[in-house]
Design a protein around this motif. Structure first.
Motif, PDB file in Angstrom:
ATOM      1  N   CYS A 119      13.081 -10.090   6.652  1.00  0.00           N
ATOM      2  CA  CYS A 119      12.664  -9.904   5.316  1.00  0.00           C
ATOM      3  C   CYS A 119      11.459 -10.756   5.170  1.00  0.00           C
ATOM      4  O   CYS A 119      11.847 -11.918   5.256  1.00  0.00           O
ATOM      5  CB  CYS A 119      13.771 -10.183   4.057  1.00  0.00           C
ATOM      6  N   ILE A 120      10.286 -10.399   4.695  1.00  0.00           N
ATOM      7  CA  ILE A 120       9.264 -10.989   4.577  1.00  0.00           C
ATOM      8  C   ILE A 120       8.535 -10.962   3.114  1.00  0.00           C
ATOM      9  O   ILE A 120       8.247  -9.776   2.614  1.00  0.00           O
ATOM     10  CB  ILE A 120       7.772 -10.807   5.496  1.00  0.00           C
ATOM     11  N   ALA A 121       8.512 -12.150   2.447  1.00  0.00           N
ATOM     12  CA  ALA A 121       7.876 -11.824   0.890  1.00  0.00           C
ATOM     13  C   ALA A 121       6.528 -12.197   0.764  1.00  0.00           C
ATOM     14  O   ALA A 121       5.932 -13.114   1.483  1.00  0.00           O
ATOM     15  CB  ALA A 121       8.830 -12.439   0.174  1.00  0.00           C
ATOM     16  N   PHE A 173       3.423 -14.291  -1.692  1.00  0.00           N
ATOM     17  CA  PHE A 173       3.334 -15.190  -2.685  1.00  0.00           C
ATOM     18  C   PHE A 173       3.348 -14.902  -4.083  1.00  0.00           C
ATOM     19  O   PHE A 173       3.610 -15.895  -4.935  1.00  0.00           O
ATOM     20  CB  PHE A 173       1.857 -15.982  -2.577  1.00  0.00           C
ATOM     21  N   ASN A 174       2.962 -13.758  -4.519  1.00  0.00           N
ATOM     22  CA  ASN A 174       2.778 -13.581  -5.938  1.00  0.00           C
ATOM     23  C   ASN A 174       4.329 -13.025  -6.594  1.00  0.00           C
ATOM     24  O   ASN A 174       4.316 -13.604  -7.837  1.00  0.00           O
ATOM     25  CB  ASN A 174       1.799 -12.305  -6.220  1.00  0.00           C
ATOM     26  N   TYR A 175       5.310 -13.006  -6.062  1.00  0.00           N
ATOM     27  CA  TYR A 175       6.745 -12.707  -6.443  1.00  0.00           C
ATOM     28  C   TYR A 175       7.719 -13.277  -5.450  1.00  0.00           C
ATOM     29  O   TYR A 175       8.473 -12.543  -4.690  1.00  0.00           O
ATOM     30  CB  TYR A 175       6.908 -11.490  -6.907  1.00  0.00           C
ATOM     31  N   THR A 220       6.742  -7.129   2.394  1.00  0.00           N
ATOM     32  CA  THR A 220       5.809  -7.114   1.229  1.00  0.00           C
ATOM     33  C   THR A 220       4.423  -8.055   1.368  1.00  0.00           C
ATOM     34  O   THR A 220       5.012  -9.223   1.414  1.00  0.00           O
ATOM     35  CB  THR A 220       6.402  -7.350  -0.435  1.00  0.00           C
ATOM     36  N   GLY A 221       3.421  -7.545   1.230  1.00  0.00           N
ATOM     37  CA  GLY A 221       2.043  -8.102   1.485  1.00  0.00           C
ATOM     38  C   GLY A 221       1.123  -7.457   1.533  1.00  0.00           C
ATOM     39  O   GLY A 221       1.108  -6.070   1.111  1.00  0.00           O
ATOM     40  N   SER A 222       0.022  -7.752   2.138  1.00  0.00           N
ATOM     41  CA  SER A 222      -1.187  -7.145   2.028  1.00  0.00           C
ATOM     42  C   SER A 222      -1.264  -5.847   2.999  1.00  0.00           C
ATOM     43  O   SER A 222      -0.257  -5.953   3.989  1.00  0.00           O
ATOM     44  CB  SER A 222      -2.418  -8.193   2.504  1.00  0.00           C
ATOM     45  N   HIS A 252      -1.147  -4.500  10.749  1.00  0.00           N
ATOM     46  CA  HIS A 252      -0.730  -5.165  11.719  1.00  0.00           C
ATOM     47  C   HIS A 252       0.660  -5.396  12.332  1.00  0.00           C
ATOM     48  O   HIS A 252       0.920  -5.142  13.365  1.00  0.00           O
ATOM     49  CB  HIS A 252      -1.160  -6.659  11.485  1.00  0.00           C
ATOM     50  N   ILE A 253       1.489  -5.392  11.469  1.00  0.00           N
ATOM     51  CA  ILE A 253       3.062  -5.621  11.817  1.00  0.00           C
ATOM     52  C   ILE A 253       3.454  -4.542  12.287  1.00  0.00           C
ATOM     53  O   ILE A 253       4.287  -4.196  13.274  1.00  0.00           O
ATOM     54  CB  ILE A 253       3.904  -6.044  10.599  1.00  0.00           C
ATOM     55  N   ALA A 254       3.019  -3.132  11.531  1.00  0.00           N
ATOM     56  CA  ALA A 254       3.426  -1.877  11.908  1.00  0.00           C
ATOM     57  C   ALA A 254       2.956  -1.686  13.446  1.00  0.00           C
ATOM     58  O   ALA A 254       3.499  -1.028  14.171  1.00  0.00           O
ATOM     59  CB  ALA A 254       2.986  -0.768  10.940  1.00  0.00           C
ATOM     60  N   ARG A 282      -1.392  -8.824  -9.151  1.00  0.00           N
ATOM     61  CA  ARG A 282      -0.044  -7.906  -9.021  1.00  0.00           C
ATOM     62  C   ARG A 282      -0.562  -6.824  -8.156  1.00  0.00           C
ATOM     63  O   ARG A 282      -1.730  -6.232  -8.369  1.00  0.00           O
ATOM     64  CB  ARG A 282       0.401  -7.537 -10.240  1.00  0.00           C
ATOM     65  N   CYS A 283       0.493  -6.348  -7.205  1.00  0.00           N
ATOM     66  CA  CYS A 283       0.073  -5.290  -6.548  1.00  0.00           C
ATOM     67  C   CYS A 283      -0.125  -4.003  -7.225  1.00  0.00           C
ATOM     68  O   CYS A 283      -0.683  -3.034  -7.172  1.00  0.00           O
ATOM     69  CB  CYS A 283       1.206  -4.747  -5.401  1.00  0.00           C
ATOM     70  N   THR A 284       0.401  -3.940  -8.520  1.00  0.00           N
ATOM     71  CA  THR A 284       0.447  -3.070  -9.350  1.00  0.00           C
ATOM     72  C   THR A 284      -0.620  -3.224 -10.731  1.00  0.00           C
ATOM     73  O   THR A 284      -0.821  -2.460 -11.612  1.00  0.00           O
ATOM     74  CB  THR A 284       1.891  -2.680 -10.162  1.00  0.00           C
TER      75      THR A 284
HETATM   76  P1  NAP Z   1       0.063 -11.503   2.741  1.00  0.00           P
HETATM   77  O1  NAP Z   1      -1.080 -12.628   3.190  1.00  0.00           O
HETATM   78  O2  NAP Z   1      -0.159 -10.272   3.516  1.00  0.00           O
HETATM   79  O3  NAP Z   1       1.392 -11.982   3.349  1.00  0.00           O
HETATM   80  C1  NAP Z   1       2.758 -11.605   2.919  1.00  0.00           C
HETATM   81  C2  NAP Z   1       3.552 -12.253   3.802  1.00  0.00           C
HETATM   82  O4  NAP Z   1       3.254 -11.607   5.288  1.00  0.00           O
HETATM   83  C3  NAP Z   1       3.692 -13.788   3.706  1.00  0.00           C
HETATM   84  O5  NAP Z   1       4.891 -14.121   3.967  1.00  0.00           O
HETATM   85  C4  NAP Z   1       3.024 -14.192   5.064  1.00  0.00           C
HETATM   86  O6  NAP Z   1       3.265 -15.566   5.722  1.00  0.00           O
HETATM   87  C5  NAP Z   1       3.494 -13.109   5.899  1.00  0.00           C
HETATM   88  N1  NAP Z   1       2.612 -12.779   6.971  1.00  0.00           N
HETATM   89  C6  NAP Z   1       1.324 -12.967   7.513  1.00  0.00           C
HETATM   90  N2  NAP Z   1       0.922 -12.671   8.599  1.00  0.00           N
HETATM   91  C7  NAP Z   1       2.115 -12.182   9.238  1.00  0.00           C
HETATM   92  C8  NAP Z   1       2.293 -11.649  10.430  1.00  0.00           C
HETATM   93  N3  NAP Z   1       1.495 -11.572  11.341  1.00  0.00           N
HETATM   94  N4  NAP Z   1       3.563 -11.265  10.734  1.00  0.00           N
HETATM   95  C9  NAP Z   1       4.339 -11.512   9.950  1.00  0.00           C
HETATM   96  N5  NAP Z   1       4.376 -12.076   8.617  1.00  0.00           N
HETATM   97  C10 NAP Z   1       3.023 -12.219   8.336  1.00  0.00           C
HETATM   98  O7  NAP Z   1       0.029 -11.367   1.432  1.00  0.00           O
HETATM   99  P2  NAP Z   1       0.112 -12.138   0.216  1.00  0.00           P
HETATM  100  O8  NAP Z   1      -1.310 -12.686   0.041  1.00  0.00           O
HETATM  101  O9  NAP Z   1       1.082 -13.131   0.364  1.00  0.00           O
HETATM  102  O10 NAP Z   1       0.360 -11.307  -1.138  1.00  0.00           O
HETATM  103  C11 NAP Z   1      -0.569 -10.360  -1.671  1.00  0.00           C
HETATM  104  C12 NAP Z   1      -0.548  -9.015  -1.182  1.00  0.00           C
HETATM  105  O11 NAP Z   1       0.719  -8.563  -1.405  1.00  0.00           O
HETATM  106  C13 NAP Z   1      -1.547  -8.222  -2.276  1.00  0.00           C
HETATM  107  O12 NAP Z   1      -2.212  -7.209  -1.204  1.00  0.00           O
HETATM  108  C14 NAP Z   1      -0.643  -7.399  -2.799  1.00  0.00           C
HETATM  109  O13 NAP Z   1      -0.784  -6.182  -3.342  1.00  0.00           O
HETATM  110  C15 NAP Z   1       0.795  -7.188  -1.884  1.00  0.00           C
HETATM  111  N6  NAP Z   1       1.866  -6.921  -2.727  1.00  0.00           N
HETATM  112  C16 NAP Z   1       2.364  -5.690  -2.763  1.00  0.00           C
HETATM  113  C17 NAP Z   1       3.486  -5.341  -3.564  1.00  0.00           C
HETATM  114  C18 NAP Z   1       4.007  -3.885  -3.484  1.00  0.00           C
HETATM  115  O14 NAP Z   1       5.033  -3.765  -4.048  1.00  0.00           O
HETATM  116  N7  NAP Z   1       3.440  -3.023  -3.135  1.00  0.00           N
HETATM  117  C19 NAP Z   1       4.002  -6.115  -4.186  1.00  0.00           C
HETATM  118  C20 NAP Z   1       3.638  -7.791  -4.295  1.00  0.00           C
HETATM  119  C21 NAP Z   1       2.514  -7.875  -3.430  1.00  0.00           C
HETATM  120  P3  NAP Z   1       2.291 -16.495   5.099  1.00  0.00           P
HETATM  121  O15 NAP Z   1       2.341 -16.783   3.593  1.00  0.00           O
HETATM  122  O16 NAP Z   1       2.882 -17.591   5.756  1.00  0.00           O
HETATM  123  O17 NAP Z   1       1.001 -16.181   5.588  1.00  0.00           O
END
Ligand code: NAP
Length: 494
Positions: free
Chosen positions: A164-166, A168-170, A244-246, A252-254, A298-300
């Motif tokens: 599970c990978i989360a 920063f925003n929640y 959940t993330g960018s 990249h992960i996929a 927020r993603c939304t």
């Molecule tokens: P992020 O930079 O993509 O990071 C998300 C998570 O992935 C973090 O735990 C990060 O670790 C980890 N990560 C980074 N590179 C990785 C890799 N190569 N393999 C595995 N894990 C890796 O996103 P963020 O800046 O934290 O969050 C903001 C983004 O999340 C926005 O794009 C937002 O829209 C999206 N989001 C989407 C939703 C939704 O429900 N659709 C909800 C909330 C946020 P590190 O922190 O250590 O880099």
């Protein structure tokens, strides 16, 4: 709740150095390396996180794989009890977790508190829901050409080990939303919190442990995604990744994981279409809240508004007038601050500002804001924006709303559907029938009629299409996603 609950998490220095959880105890990594986390509010160091080694990841995953069948065999009512206890611990710790979250990621007190409370409610709801999740039996003679005599027993079973990978925003809510359904469905979990937000996430993990999870069922590995992410998600013991993330990191992960189930919530770049008949006052208030809450991180969040020139000419002054009372940028700890505080880092602010500057250079006009100081980005409204500008074509994670004039509804729909994102969209109109017709033509996970994009209530399905996500979440949907159907067929000997 007494602070000693969190004692094993860190040393007693100021700022503290946090440990990671190897499934049994909180330990310091053999890497000898840590990452310092600064508060986005004032740059004060909140604490340090371990960078775990590959050997430590191997050990954690080995243990998770080994104990998974035992955990899946644990009576469901016992697993449910642990989750309800965790929710109770969270409520008990509400004030402590709220102020930590506020300091670590710069949320206002209200936003931080609501994340903590919502997380406890979510855990209880999922734990209640799982009891009614059942399989089914199917008889062979329903299908033409088959006699009675074969029965399929269809059950929900665990995937195995889920990473599970989360984000920063929640960091609390979007960690629990994965960990809880995964554990309830009998999986073991290796949790990788975000780096910024990681301290709050470690506190959440400690409450699961406190509630009585057996050894190895949940472990927490810390370290930047860049350094440990690929090793973790491609490990041979991992059976599923919930992320959940960018969108960039999701893609990249996929590409790395190969053929295992993936549950992804990625970036959103959510449009709002305002029709000429919309009730402009409530529409303006929804756009403000949707665009500027938690500084647009927020993603939304609403990122751009589409309407005819005359609709936008009517709407913009109403938004500006409403902003006077409802949007105040400042230190999120101050009760005077409304909606907009700092963005997560100066680098993030610079990225937002670059997109704003590019738009202005290309002919857009900032009718509010437009500037950045440190990591405080002014709440910004840009008019005469073109869809191909980065402020619309990419996800700008800050308090910026762009206004794009269109000649017709079809043009607006075409702009929305051309985007690489597809999380949510809003349509504002007094005619809900028209809203429904338009909603059918918009290619996103969810269309909100007369409301801003949002995740809740949490039992509604939540999903993105294109680069915004894979799979469906939301209480029951998350439980189903965190498991798979298995069929056993009993044949009657002929
Ligand atoms: P992020 O930079 O993509 O990071 C998300 C998570 O992935 C973090 O735990 C990060 O670790 C980890 N990560 C980074 N590179 C990785 C890799 N190569 N393999 C595995 N894990 C890796 O996103 P963020 O800046 O934290 O969050 C903001 C983004 O999340 C926005 O794009 C937002 O829209 C999206 N989001 C989407 C939703 C939704 O429900 N659709 C909800 C909330 C946020 P590190 O922190 O250590 O880099």
């Amino acid at each position: 709740m007494p602070e000693e609950t969190f004692t094993p998490l860190s040393d007693t220095q100021t700022p503290p150095t946090y440990r990671f959880f190897n499934g049994k105890e909180w330990v310091v990594s053999k890497s000898g390396k840590t990452t310092e986390l600064k508060s986005p509010i004032d740059g004060e160091i909140v604490g340090k996180l371990q960078l775990v080694t590959h050997d430590e990841i191997d050990a954690v995953l080995e243990k998770a794989k080994q104990v998974q069948p035992l955990w899946e065999a644990t009576p469901l009512h016992q697993r449910v009890k642990v989750m309800h206890l965790t929710a109770d611990w969270i409520r008990h710790m509400e004030d402590y977790c709220t102020s930590l979250l506020m300091r670590e990621i710069g949320k206002t007190t209200g936003d931080a508190k609501s994340e903590i409370v919502r997380t406890a409610d979510l855990i209880d709801y999922i734990a209640d829901e799982v009891i009614s999740l059942r399989g089914e039996t199917l008889d062979s003679d329903n299908f033409p050409g088959f006699e009675k005599g074969r029965t399929a027993i269809v059950e929900w079973v665990a995937h195995g080990v889920v990473v599970c990978i989360a984000p920063f925003n929640y960091p609390v809510n979007l960690s629990a939303s994965k960990i809880v359904p995964a554990l309830l469905m009998g999986n073991t979990v290796v949790f990788k919190p975000p780096t910024q937000g990681g301290i709050s996430a470690l506190h959440l993990a400690q409450l699961f442990i406190k509630a009585g999870l057996p050894e190895g069922v949940l472990s927490v590995v810390t370290g930047s995604g860049e350094e440990i992410g690929d090793y973790l998600v491609t490990h041979k013991h991992v059976n599923m990744v919930a992320f959940t993330g960018s969108s960039d990191v999701g893609v990249h992960i996929a590409t790395k994981t190969g053929m295992i189930p993936l549950l992804f919530e990625c970036g959103g770049n959510n449009p709002t279409l305002v029709l000429p008949d919309a009730d402009m006052e409530p529409t303006a208030r929804e756009i403000i809240k949707g665009g500027f809450s938690y500084s647009g991180q927020r993603c939304t969040a609403i990122k751009y508004v589409l309407g005819t020139q005359s609709t936008l000419d009517t709407l913009l002054p109403i938004i500006l007038a409403n902003m006077k009372d409802t949007v105040v940028m400042g230190d999120p700890r101050s009760p005077e601050t409304k909606l907009v505080g700092p963005v997560i880092s100066e680098a993030a602010a610079a990225k937002v500002q670059a997109a704003v500057d590019e738009a202005v250079k290309g002919g857009a006009e900032a009718v509010a804001g437009g500037h950045t100081k440190g990591n405080y980005v002014e709440p910004t409204l840009l008019k005469n924006v073109k869809p191909q500008m980065n402020v619309v074509a990419t996800e700008v994670f800050g308090p910026v709303i762009s206004f794009i004039p269109v000649a017709s509804i079809d043009e607006a729909i075409s702009i929305i559907n051309t985007s690489t994102y597809g999380l949510q969209a809003s349509v504002f109109t007094k005619d809900e029938g028209t809203g429904l017709v338009i909603a059918k033509k918009i290619n996103v996970g969810t269309v909100q009629i007369n409301g801003s994009p949002q995740r809740g209530p949490d039992h509604f399905p939540f999903m993105g299409v294109k680069h915004s996500g894979l799979g469906v979440q939301g209480v029951r949907y998350s439980l189903e996603a965190m498991s798979r159907l298995k069929s056993t067929v009993i044949n009657k000997p002929s």
